[in-house]
Design a protein around this motif. Structure first.
Motif, PDB file in Angstrom:
ATOM      1  N   ASP A  12       0.845  -1.203   0.000  1.00 27.10           N
ATOM      2  CA  ASP A  12       0.000   0.000   0.000  1.00 27.10           C
ATOM      3  C   ASP A  12       0.878   1.250   0.000  1.00 27.10           C
ATOM      4  OD1 ASP A  12      -2.075   1.768   0.130  1.00 27.10           O
ATOM      5  OD2 ASP A  12      -2.602   1.350   2.210  1.00 27.10           O
ATOM      6  N   ARG A  13       1.416   1.585  -1.171  1.00 30.28           N
ATOM      7  CA  ARG A  13       2.342   2.713  -1.276  1.00 30.28           C
ATOM      8  C   ARG A  13       1.678   4.050  -0.974  1.00 30.28           C
ATOM      9  NH1 ARG A  13       6.495  -0.413  -0.473  1.00 30.28           N
ATOM     10  NH2 ARG A  13       7.167  -1.652  -2.272  1.00 30.28           N
ATOM     11  N   ALA A  14       0.353   4.118  -1.016  1.00 28.09           N
ATOM     12  CA  ALA A  14      -0.365   5.360  -0.720  1.00 28.09           C
ATOM     13  C   ALA A  14      -0.813   5.445   0.735  1.00 28.09           C
ATOM     14  CB  ALA A  14      -1.572   5.498  -1.639  1.00 28.09           C
ATOM     15  N   ALA A  15      -0.349   4.513   1.594  1.00 27.38           N
ATOM     16  CA  ALA A  15      -0.726   4.548   3.011  1.00 27.38           C
ATOM     17  C   ALA A  15      -0.402   5.912   3.596  1.00 27.38           C
ATOM     18  CB  ALA A  15       0.004   3.449   3.772  1.00 27.38           C
ATOM     19  N   LEU A  16      -1.212   6.355   4.528  1.00 30.62           N
ATOM     20  CA  LEU A  16      -1.073   7.709   5.060  1.00 30.62           C
ATOM     21  C   LEU A  16       0.019   7.833   6.109  1.00 30.62           C
ATOM     22  CD1 LEU A  16      -4.847   8.688   5.160  1.00 30.62           C
ATOM     23  CD2 LEU A  16      -3.118   9.305   3.464  1.00 30.62           C
ATOM     24  N   ARG A  17       0.569   6.720   6.574  1.00 29.71           N
ATOM     25  CA  ARG A  17       1.734   6.739   7.456  1.00 29.71           C
ATOM     26  C   ARG A  17       2.872   5.996   6.754  1.00 29.71           C
ATOM     27  NH1 ARG A  17      -0.238   4.539  13.259  1.00 29.71           N
ATOM     28  NH2 ARG A  17      -0.241   2.629  12.000  1.00 29.71           N
ATOM     29  N   PRO A  18       4.085   6.536   6.766  1.00 28.02           N
ATOM     30  CA  PRO A  18       5.207   5.873   6.079  1.00 28.02           C
ATOM     31  C   PRO A  18       5.428   4.434   6.541  1.00 28.02           C
ATOM     32  CG  PRO A  18       5.810   8.113   6.685  1.00 28.02           C
ATOM     33  CD  PRO A  18       4.473   7.853   7.323  1.00 28.02           C
ATOM     34  N   GLN A  19       5.214   4.146   7.822  1.00 22.78           N
ATOM     35  CA  GLN A  19       5.501   2.809   8.336  1.00 22.78           C
ATOM     36  C   GLN A  19       4.542   1.744   7.817  1.00 22.78           C
ATOM     37  OE1 GLN A  19       4.447   5.441  10.175  1.00 22.78           O
ATOM     38  NE2 GLN A  19       3.375   4.812  12.052  1.00 22.78           N
ATOM     39  N   ASP A  20       3.464   2.158   7.171  1.00 21.43           N
ATOM     40  CA  ASP A  20       2.477   1.196   6.668  1.00 21.43           C
ATOM     41  C   ASP A  20       2.637   0.908   5.172  1.00 21.43           C
ATOM     42  OD1 ASP A  20       1.190   1.013   9.183  1.00 21.43           O
ATOM     43  OD2 ASP A  20       0.072   2.855   8.765  1.00 21.43           O
ATOM     44  N   ARG A  21       3.595   1.530   4.506  1.00 19.25           N
ATOM     45  CA  ARG A  21       3.637   1.474   3.038  1.00 19.25           C
ATOM     46  C   ARG A  21       4.228   0.192   2.473  1.00 19.25           C
ATOM     47  NH1 ARG A  21       5.090   7.914   2.775  1.00 19.25           N
ATOM     48  NH2 ARG A  21       2.986   8.555   3.445  1.00 19.25           N
ATOM     49  N   ASP A  22       4.820  -0.631   3.310  1.00 18.94           N
ATOM     50  CA  ASP A  22       5.287  -1.934   2.834  1.00 18.94           C
ATOM     51  C   ASP A  22       4.291  -3.045   3.148  1.00 18.94           C
ATOM     52  OD1 ASP A  22       7.666  -1.003   1.730  1.00 18.94           O
ATOM     53  OD2 ASP A  22       8.736  -1.137   3.645  1.00 18.94           O
ATOM     54  N   ALA A  23       3.299  -2.755   3.973  1.00 22.00           N
ATOM     55  CA  ALA A  23       2.271  -3.748   4.273  1.00 22.00           C
ATOM     56  C   ALA A  23       1.420  -3.994   3.030  1.00 22.00           C
ATOM     57  CB  ALA A  23       1.414  -3.284   5.442  1.00 22.00           C
ATOM     58  N   VAL A  24       0.826  -5.176   2.945  1.00 26.41           N
ATOM     59  CA  VAL A  24       0.132  -5.593   1.715  1.00 26.41           C
ATOM     60  C   VAL A  24      -1.368  -5.348   1.847  1.00 26.41           C
ATOM     61  CG1 VAL A  24      -0.280  -7.503   0.118  1.00 26.41           C
ATOM     62  CG2 VAL A  24       1.912  -7.319   1.328  1.00 26.41           C
ATOM     63  N   LEU A  25      -1.939  -4.823   0.776  1.00 27.14           N
ATOM     64  CA  LEU A  25      -3.363  -4.485   0.717  1.00 27.14           C
ATOM     65  C   LEU A  25      -4.121  -5.608   0.015  1.00 27.14           C
ATOM     66  CD1 LEU A  25      -4.878  -1.845   1.578  1.00 27.14           C
ATOM     67  CD2 LEU A  25      -4.647  -1.093  -0.798  1.00 27.14           C
ATOM     68  N   PHE A  26      -5.259  -6.014   0.596  1.00 28.03           N
ATOM     69  CA  PHE A  26      -6.131  -7.012  -0.016  1.00 28.03           C
ATOM     70  C   PHE A  26      -7.542  -6.443  -0.119  1.00 28.03           C
ATOM     71  CE2 PHE A  26      -2.685  -9.519   1.606  1.00 28.03           C
ATOM     72  CZ  PHE A  26      -2.578 -10.616   0.771  1.00 28.03           C
ATOM     73  N   ASP A  27      -8.114  -6.484  -1.309  1.00 25.38           N
ATOM     74  CA  ASP A  27      -9.526  -6.149  -1.490  1.00 25.38           C
ATOM     75  C   ASP A  27     -10.345  -7.359  -1.037  1.00 25.38           C
ATOM     76  OD1 ASP A  27     -12.113  -5.580  -2.454  1.00 25.38           O
ATOM     77  OD2 ASP A  27     -11.354  -4.581  -4.243  1.00 25.38           O
ATOM     78  N   LEU A  28     -11.306  -7.122  -0.136  1.00 21.46           N
ATOM     79  CA  LEU A  28     -12.126  -8.225   0.373  1.00 21.46           C
ATOM     80  C   LEU A  28     -13.230  -8.643  -0.602  1.00 21.46           C
ATOM     81  CD1 LEU A  28     -12.405  -7.294   4.160  1.00 21.46           C
ATOM     82  CD2 LEU A  28     -10.876  -8.949   3.064  1.00 21.46           C
TER      83      LEU A  28
END
Length: 309
Positions: free
Chosen positions: A107-123
């Motif tokens: 999630d490169r558009a995450a609003l906090r830098p520390q979250d931008r390597d975490a993976v986004l899944f559409d449910l």
């Protein structure tokens, strides 16, 4: 986007008691904060974001975004709610419409830098105007989400729902105007939503296929993609009664006149004038007109009880 719309969003982003929501009928993320809560508010040429330790929201300056202010009488007595829906025409409002779980990548558009390597899944909830996602870097949950890709979340026997509730990953709701991120844990199915940012996913409402509640007077051909809820003059963010604040009432009435349905504005003025003069208001035939009349009567009683000032 007009300067008036931009100013509306900026002013409300800076107001700590304004609530926000993004999603569709049956799947909503809500962002709220208190005046005492630490918050980072940043505006740039693309939009404005508010980040706290419990969640975050961002609204982008996109063309065609139309605010629709409205009021709704709720329950019994002198209760009403108010909101401003941020709408787009139905075509531009549409998101992916996925109906199965899908991995979207970091999630490169995450609003906090520390979250931008975490993976986004559409449910894969199939909401027209929002993609309902979770985000995680937890290896165990990543494996479970990847195993569930290509399947409906609500498929009988699918263990993924339980895994997501148990792990409590970040929820990220995406729409054309922006996003809301919720960092608090997912409450259990029979649990109470926490104060502050939280999400609701209600399968029975999702199954209706509606874009919004019938009580929201959204113009034909338009879809509410997000909402903002300015401070209410008589209720706090949790709906609890508090002393009436005339300034907050006047502030929303200004928004109602600027962004509400002109016909509804004129009708409410007519009803309030009749009530103020002690005469019977005009007969209201349509459901929409009766709803305006109910709000006018609620507000007239509340203003009368509050007295001058």
């Amino acid at each position: 986007m007009t300067e008036a719309v931009r100013r509306l969003i900026l002013d409300q982003a800076e107001e700590p008691e304004t609530g926000w929501s993004l999603g569709g009928f049956g799947a909503i993320a809500e962002f709220m904060r208190t005046p005492e809560e630490a918050a980072s508010i940043k505006a740039d040429e693309a939009g404005v974001a508010v980040v706290t330790g419990l969640g975050a929201m961002r609204i982008d300056w996109i063309a065609g975004l139309r605010p629709v202010a409205y009021e709704t009488a709720t329950g019994q007595g002198d209760r009403w709610s108010h909101a401003v829906a941020l709408c787009l025409e139905a075509g531009p409002a549409t998101m992916s419409g996925r109906t199965v779980v899908a991995e979207l990548g970091p999630d490169r558009a995450a609003l906090r830098p520390q979250d931008r390597d975490a993976v986004l899944f559409d449910l894969g909830l199939g909401v027209a105007q929002a993609d309902i996602c979770v985000r995680t870097a937890d290896p165990a949950l990543l494996a479970q989400l990847r195993a569930g890709c290509g399947r409906s979340l609500f498929e009988p026997g699918n263990p993924l729902i339980g895994a997501v509730i148990h792990a409590g990953p970040h929820r990220v709701f995406l729409g054309r105007p922006g996003r809301i991120e919720v960092y608090q844990p997912v409450p259990p199915a029979d649990g109470r939503s926490p104060e502050g940012p939280h999400t609701h996913v209600l399968p029975k409402l999702l199954a209706s296929g509606r874009t919004h509640a019938a009580t929201a007077p959204i113009p034909a051909g338009w879809v509410p993609c997000a909402h903002l809820f300015p401070p209410h003059p008589a209720r706090d963010a949790l709906g609890r009664k508090r002393p009436f604040e005339a300034a907050r009432h006047q502030a929303f009435q200004a928004l109602w006149r600027a962004f509400g349905d002109p016909r509804a504005v004129a009708l409410k003025d007519e009803v309030l004038a009749a009530l103020g003069e002690g005469r019977e208001p005009p007969t209201l035939v349509s459901r929409a007109d009766r709803a305006v009349g109910r709000v006018a009567r609620c507000q007239a009683r509340t203003l009368a009880a509050a007295g001058p000032g």
